[in-house]
Structure formats: C-alpha cells, structure tokens
Scaffold this active site. Structure first.
Site, PDB file in Angstrom:
ATOM      1  N   HIS A   1     -32.927 -43.413  82.731  1.00 40.16           N
ATOM      2  CA  HIS A   1     -33.314 -44.802  83.065  1.00 40.16           C
ATOM      3  C   HIS A   1     -33.937 -45.516  81.859  1.00 40.16           C
ATOM      4  O   HIS A   1     -34.729 -46.438  82.025  1.00 40.16           O
ATOM      5  CB  HIS A   1     -34.297 -44.854  84.248  1.00 40.16           C
TER       6      HIS A   1
ATOM      7  N   GLU B   1     -22.182 -53.290  66.963  1.00 42.82           N
ATOM      8  CA  GLU B   1     -22.084 -54.402  67.925  1.00 42.82           C
ATOM      9  C   GLU B   1     -20.641 -54.829  68.132  1.00 42.82           C
ATOM     10  O   GLU B   1     -20.195 -55.086  69.249  1.00 42.82           O
ATOM     11  CB  GLU B   1     -22.872 -55.616  67.420  1.00 42.82           C
TER      12      GLU B   1
ATOM     13  N   LYS C   1     -33.355 -60.766  58.398  1.00 44.91           N
ATOM     14  CA  LYS C   1     -32.491 -60.026  59.325  1.00 44.91           C
ATOM     15  C   LYS C   1     -31.546 -59.045  58.640  1.00 44.91           C
ATOM     16  O   LYS C   1     -30.984 -59.332  57.599  1.00 44.91           O
ATOM     17  CB  LYS C   1     -31.632 -61.004  60.148  1.00 44.91           C
TER      18      LYS C   1
ATOM     19  N   SER D   1     -28.287 -62.544  58.217  1.00 45.71           N
ATOM     20  CA  SER D   1     -28.228 -63.788  58.973  1.00 45.71           C
ATOM     21  C   SER D   1     -28.220 -64.936  57.978  1.00 45.71           C
ATOM     22  O   SER D   1     -28.859 -64.874  56.932  1.00 45.71           O
ATOM     23  CB  SER D   1     -29.448 -63.885  59.883  1.00 45.71           C
TER      24      SER D   1
END
Ligand code: ARG
Length: 466
Positions: A163, A297, A290, A284
């Site tokens: 979980h 991804e 970043k 970024s």
C-alpha cells in the site's frame, strides 16, 4: 512516391472499365507503411520461386532470373534507390512490377500459385519473427542489467512496501530480482508466442489453395518455418499471432511502467533512494533546478499506446468472417508501432537500469523510521509461546507508543518494551535490527542477502544457457 491523378490498375486492370479514383488509390494503398516488410517479401518470393521450379512449374532458368532480379531489387531498396509507387498499392505489387520491368515476362510468372493474401500473411510472420528474435536479445540484455545492479545491492537495506506504506525491510537486490522475475516471464511468453508465429501460410493462395502441385513443406523449410499451416481459409485470415504478440508486448510495457513508476518515485527529493545519471534525464525550460526522470516517465506513458494497439487489433478481427478481408490491411500500423515502441522502451531500460546508483543511507534511514521490524517483534513473541494474534496486539500497542513518543521499536529500552510484554528479553534487539530482520528470511524466495545472491547465481546460469 509517385501519385498521379488517374491510376492504371496495372496489376488487376483486366475487368475494370475505368481507372480507380486517385483518392481511392491513395486511401486503399498500404505501401507507405508495408514497405517495411520489403526484405521479407523478397525472401518469401525467392523461396516461392525455388519451390515452383522444384515442382516443375517454373524452369530453372526462370527461377534463376527471378532470384537475380529480386536480389538486385533488394539492393535498390537498401540503397534507397527504389521508386515506391502508390499506384502499385502495396509492397508486394511494387516489387513484382519492378521485377517484371527488370526481367520481363518471367517476372509475371512469380505470382503463379499464390495470392497477395497468403503472401502478406507470410511477410508479416517473417517480419515479426525477426523482430521477436531481436526483442528476445533485448530482454536478455535487460535481465543482465538488472542482475548487475542486484549483485551490487544484495546487502542494501530498504523499506519494502505494501500500500506504499513501509511494511518490512527488504534488500534492494531482492526488489531488483523481483523485476528480473517479471522480465523472465516476459521472455518466456515471447518465446511461446514465436512458436505460433513460425508457421507458413504460403500455399493457401487466395483462400482455397491452388491447383498447382506445390510443395509447401519445401517452402516452409526454405523459410525456416516449423511447418505449413493446415487450413487455407484460416491461413489467410488468421492474425492471432499479431494479437498474441501485442498482448505479450502489453504485459511487457505494463512491467516497464511499474518499474518506471518506482524509479520516478525513488528519484524524487522526497524518497531520494536512487540517482539516475544525467544522461537519462532532461531539464526544465523554466525551473533551473529541475532534473526530470523523462526516460522512465516516457516509457510509462508509452504503455498506453501499446494497450491501444492491442484493443485495436482485437477489434479489427472481431466478427470478421472468413477468409481474407481488406480490413486486415489495418493490422500493420498497430503492429509496427508496437514493435517500435517496445524496442525503444526496452533499449532505454536495458541501458539505464545498470547505471542506477542507490542512495543506500536514505533507504536505510527510511526502513529504520517506519516500524518495519514490527512483524519481527511479533514473530519473536510467538517463539516465546504467545499466540500470533495476541502477539500482533502487543506489538500494535508498542507501535502506538512509538508513534506518540517518536521512537522506533529498536530505540525503546528493554524496560519500555517489557511494559507491553513481560516475556520480552534482552535478545529481542537481535530481531529488531534491520540486518537481523532481512537475514532471518533465509529461504527460497526470501529477502536474506544470502538468498538474493543465490537467486542471482541461479539467474546467471539460466542466462548462460540462452
Ligand atoms: N496490402 C494488402 C494487405 O496488407 C495485401 C493483401 C491484399 N489482398 C487483397 N485481396 N486485396 O492486407
């Protein structure tokens, strides 16, 4: 690509009284995408020509002319000198027309005893077999990459989650070997799928077989197929193998997406469990600080298009009556995109995974903080004669106390622990350490470092047999 306004239907114009509409020609053509199978189309035609000569339908001279012409055409295609024409509809008719241009009337004899229906089915199978063989190598490379990282991380302790809540300590090597097992099943599924790809439909002709004395076993053997198909109607209409492949690809992408998700989380500042080398990340355009885990991804995102292709192919075949229908031409783009997506994703992961660096101090600290040895304390109480359910209750209370006081179980004094259970002795601290906890799970499939190393050895000897 030539695209005139009026087209000539030169391959099948006999029964037509007007040329096909230029838009319809473009709309029904597949050459833009099926030229990808040119190599396999030529391979299939050469085998067909050899077989026709061996049964006396072509002379040996004709056979040799055909082989020579097709070999030259393959060269032209490879050098990028072949002029593909949309008027010639597909890869098959483009190559055949060029052959006739080169060798004259003999070129027109190649199509004896076959149809584009069994030809295309053969080409796709040849194409997919080649791609599957490459993909099997990529999965092997991926598994080797996982093994090399797992070996380094066999002793690295991290929290195991259920979980996404800290559950019990595990080793990072053990977590990685879970990925290995998934990849192993993917490999096996692909091998299994290859068996049903590797059957020869050529000889089914349009749908009913042919009146020529063809030798399908010979063609199968020449092309390295296991055997010819056993029913001509099924041969030209079956695309199960493409669906099976895409389904196998979907499961592989699902696995990659799960690993991607873990990498993205672990690389975040909040987890900070791993370092992904900069070459697998991008920045970024607005936020200078970043560093984004783009590769995992993107692979996670690409999973969706492969699932889409699976659904597309299933729907393409749904309710299709026997035998060949033009619908089937729609099998190629989803299949090709599935192959491309899978190749790219596997390559990215096979390159990236062995380059991952663990931040083992952070993993250790996270495991220490999350009461991850609570089950070990309960097991300890069971060994002292307490029933498991009662032990669970006792430990639950101790954890509640820990939450209130900000102490992990291993940070409590013996006196504190004894307020929850008088049977707790000094040796309890052996089981409350993370090292003790993982080392105790020392059985096949357990997280003990010794078992992880055994799993790695087993995997290595499996891979050595490939
Ligand atoms: N381009 C076609 C396809 O991909 C080849 C088979 C065409 N057969 C036919 N009867 N029109 O399916």
């Amino acid at each position: 690509m030539t695209d005139t306004n009026k087209t000539t239907n030169q391959q099948w114009g006999g029964r037509f009284s007007e040329p096909v509409d230029a838009f319809v020609a473009r709309f029904t053509a597949s050459v833009e995408f099926d030229q990808r199978m040119a190599k396999q189309d030529i391979q299939g035609s050469i085998a067909h020509g050899k077989m026709l000569a061996s049964v006396g339908v072509l002379t040996e001279e004709e056979r040799d002319q055909i082989i020579q012409g097709l070999t030259e055409i393959e060269d032209e295609i490879q050098r990028g000198e072949f002029a593909w024409s949309v008027d010639l509809e597909d890869v098959h008719m483009n190559i055949e027309a060029r052959l006739t241009q080169k060798i004259g009337i003999t070129g027109k004899k190649l199509h004896t005893g076959r149809s584009r229906n069994d030809q295309v089915a053969t080409d796709i199978r040849l194409y997919l077999r080649d791609e599957v063989d490459f993909l099997l190598e990529e999965i092997t490379r991926l598994q080797q990459g996982i093994l090399s990282l797992a070996e380094k991380e066999a002793n690295t302790i991290m929290p195991g989650f259920t979980h996404l809540q800290t559950a019990q300590p595990v080793t990072f090597g053990h977590h990685l070997m879970a990925w290995y097992e998934m990849a192993q099943r993917d490999y096996e599924r692909l091998v299994d799928c290859r068996k049903r790809i590797n059957i020869l439909p050529l000889g089914a002709a349009a749908l009913a077989g042919t009146t020529y004395p063809i030798d399908r076993n010979m063609t199968a053997e020449l092309l390295g197929f296991e055997r010819p198909t056993y029913n001509s109607l099924d041969s030209v209409s079956d695309r199960d193998f493409a669906i099976e492949f895409t389904s196998t690809a979907s499961i592989i992408m699902m696995h990659l997406s799960r690993w991607a998700e873990e990498m993205v989380m672990w690389a975040s500042a909040q987890f900070n469990f791993i370092f992904l080398p900069d070459r697998f990340c991008t920045g970024s355009s607005i936020m200078p600080q970043k560093k984004n885990p783009d590769v995992p991804e993107l692979v996670r995102g690409k999973t969706g298009r492969v699932y889409g292709h699976l659904m597309g192919l299933l729907t393409l075949m749904k309710s299709q009556c026997l035998a060949y229908n033009k619908d089937n031409q729609e099998d190629k783009e989803p299949l090709f995109d599935t192959v491309d997506t899978l190749k790219g994703s596997l390559r990215a992961f096979a390159d990236m995974i062995p380059a991952i660096e663990s931040r083992s101090e952070n993993m250790y600290e996270a495991a220490r903080r999350g009461f991850s040895t609570a089950t070990d304390l309960a097991d300890y109480l069971v060994r002292q004669g307490v029933a498991f359910r009662d032990a669970h209750e006792v430990v639950g209370k101790a954890v509640g106390y820990g939450v209130k006081t900000g102490k992990d179980l291993s940070e409590m004094t013996l006196e504190e622990l004894q307020t929850f259970g008088s049977m707790i002795k000094d040796d309890v601290f052996d089981v409350l350490t993370l090292e003790g906890s993982v080392a105790a799970r020392d059985h096949v499939g357990g997280t003990a470092p010794a078992q992880v190393l055994k799993a790695i050895e087993r995997a290595k000897s499996d891979l050595a047999l490939r």
